[in-house]
Design a protein around this motif. Structure first.
Motif, PDB file in Angstrom:
ATOM      1  N   LYS A  77       0.677  -1.417  -0.310  1.00 25.57           N
ATOM      2  CA  LYS A  77       0.408   0.075   0.065  1.00 25.57           C
ATOM      3  C   LYS A  77       0.471   1.265  -0.097  1.00 25.57           C
ATOM      4  CE  LYS A  77      -2.762   0.555   3.864  1.00 25.57           C
ATOM      5  NZ  LYS A  77      -3.920   1.211   4.403  1.00 25.57           N
ATOM      6  N   LEU A  80       2.531   2.077  -3.262  1.00 26.46           N
ATOM      7  CA  LEU A  80       1.678   2.243  -4.170  1.00 26.46           C
ATOM      8  C   LEU A  80       1.061   3.556  -4.006  1.00 26.46           C
ATOM      9  CD1 LEU A  80      -0.356   1.167  -6.178  1.00 26.46           C
ATOM     10  CD2 LEU A  80      -2.402   1.008  -4.485  1.00 26.46           C
ATOM     11  N   ILE A  81       1.099   4.102  -3.078  1.00 21.82           N
ATOM     12  CA  ILE A  81       1.134   5.541  -2.512  1.00 21.82           C
ATOM     13  C   ILE A  81       1.993   6.496  -3.664  1.00 21.82           C
ATOM     14  CG2 ILE A  81       0.875   7.277  -0.500  1.00 21.82           C
ATOM     15  CD1 ILE A  81      -1.129   5.073   0.208  1.00 21.82           C
ATOM     16  N   GLN A  82       3.246   5.560  -2.885  1.00 26.32           N
ATOM     17  CA  GLN A  82       4.567   6.477  -3.540  1.00 26.32           C
ATOM     18  C   GLN A  82       4.580   6.498  -4.678  1.00 26.32           C
ATOM     19  OE1 GLN A  82       8.372   4.359  -2.412  1.00 26.32           O
ATOM     20  NE2 GLN A  82       9.401   5.985  -2.360  1.00 26.32           N
ATOM     21  N   ARG A  83       4.397   5.502  -5.754  1.00 27.18           N
ATOM     22  CA  ARG A  83       4.233   5.510  -7.061  1.00 27.18           C
ATOM     23  C   ARG A  83       3.345   6.615  -7.899  1.00 27.18           C
ATOM     24  NH1 ARG A  83       4.069  -0.532  -8.072  1.00 27.18           N
ATOM     25  NH2 ARG A  83       6.109  -1.519  -7.620  1.00 27.18           N
ATOM     26  N   ARG A  84       2.254   6.812  -7.301  1.00 23.44           N
ATOM     27  CA  ARG A  84       1.290   7.906  -7.389  1.00 23.44           C
ATOM     28  C   ARG A  84       2.172   9.054  -7.122  1.00 23.44           C
ATOM     29  NH1 ARG A  84      -4.174   5.675  -4.792  1.00 23.44           N
ATOM     30  NH2 ARG A  84      -4.596   3.755  -6.070  1.00 23.44           N
ATOM     31  N   TYR A  85       2.263   9.585  -6.594  1.00 27.55           N
ATOM     32  CA  TYR A  85       2.810  10.781  -6.292  1.00 27.55           C
ATOM     33  C   TYR A  85       3.849  11.386  -6.866  1.00 27.55           C
ATOM     34  CZ  TYR A  85       1.093  12.010  -1.652  1.00 27.55           C
ATOM     35  OH  TYR A  85       0.131  11.446  -0.800  1.00 27.55           O
ATOM     36  N   GLU A  86       5.186  10.098  -6.867  1.00 26.82           N
ATOM     37  CA  GLU A  86       6.289  10.381  -8.262  1.00 26.82           C
ATOM     38  C   GLU A  86       5.830  10.340  -9.506  1.00 26.82           C
ATOM     39  OE1 GLU A  86       8.568   6.487  -8.129  1.00 26.82           O
ATOM     40  OE2 GLU A  86       9.384   7.128  -5.894  1.00 26.82           O
ATOM     41  N   GLU A  87       4.101  10.220 -10.296  1.00 24.40           N
ATOM     42  CA  GLU A  87       3.835   9.409 -11.681  1.00 24.40           C
ATOM     43  C   GLU A  87       3.344  11.717 -11.291  1.00 24.40           C
ATOM     44  OE1 GLU A  87       0.850   6.809 -12.299  1.00 24.40           O
ATOM     45  OE2 GLU A  87       2.644   5.042 -12.294  1.00 24.40           O
ATOM     46  N   LEU A  88       2.970  12.083 -10.114  1.00 23.99           N
ATOM     47  CA  LEU A  88       1.791  13.607 -10.541  1.00 23.99           C
ATOM     48  C   LEU A  88       2.868  14.279  -9.737  1.00 23.99           C
ATOM     49  CD1 LEU A  88      -1.538  12.624  -8.415  1.00 23.99           C
ATOM     50  CD2 LEU A  88      -1.222  12.986 -10.688  1.00 23.99           C
TER      51      LEU A  88
END
Length: 108
Positions: A77, A80-88
């Motif tokens: 979890k 996943l949150i870290q990847r979302r922040y990196e993508e944004l």
């Protein structure tokens, strides 16, 4: 290769597994403590050795599996949150070990 060398290599294989798989060491330690505590408590209350041993093994297995699953779920979890922040591109990737909390509303 004598017996001592083969014992050392087998032990190093087992210890390397615990080092390479995240959460395995903590789950195993919690399982040992949970199984020992449950078995000892049951033995002190009932004085039945076989049932206490069975309960200890069952508690070890259950505690280890639940702890390992919970830890891996939380790691996935957070990843996943870290990847979302990196993508944004909201924040730069940070090392979570360097985050310190100084007080209300102050996060460094």
């Amino acid at each position: 290769m004598d017996e001592n060398d083969s014992e050392k290599t087998s032990f190093s294989r087992i210890s390397s597994m615990f080092k390479s798989v995240p959460c395995s060491r903590n789950a195993f330690m919690f399982g040992i403590l949970g199984g020992f505590g449950a078995g000892l408590t049951n033995f002190l209350l009932t004085s039945r050795v076989k049932r206490s041993a069975d309960i200890g093994v069952a508690a070890f297995t259950l505690t280890t599996l639940v702890t390992f699953g919970y830890c891996r779920y939380n790691r996935a979890k957070l990843r996943l949150i870290q990847r979302r922040y990196e993508e944004l591109h909201v924040v730069d990737p940070i090392d979570l070990t360097e985050v310190s909390y100084r007080g209300p509303g102050d996060l460094k």
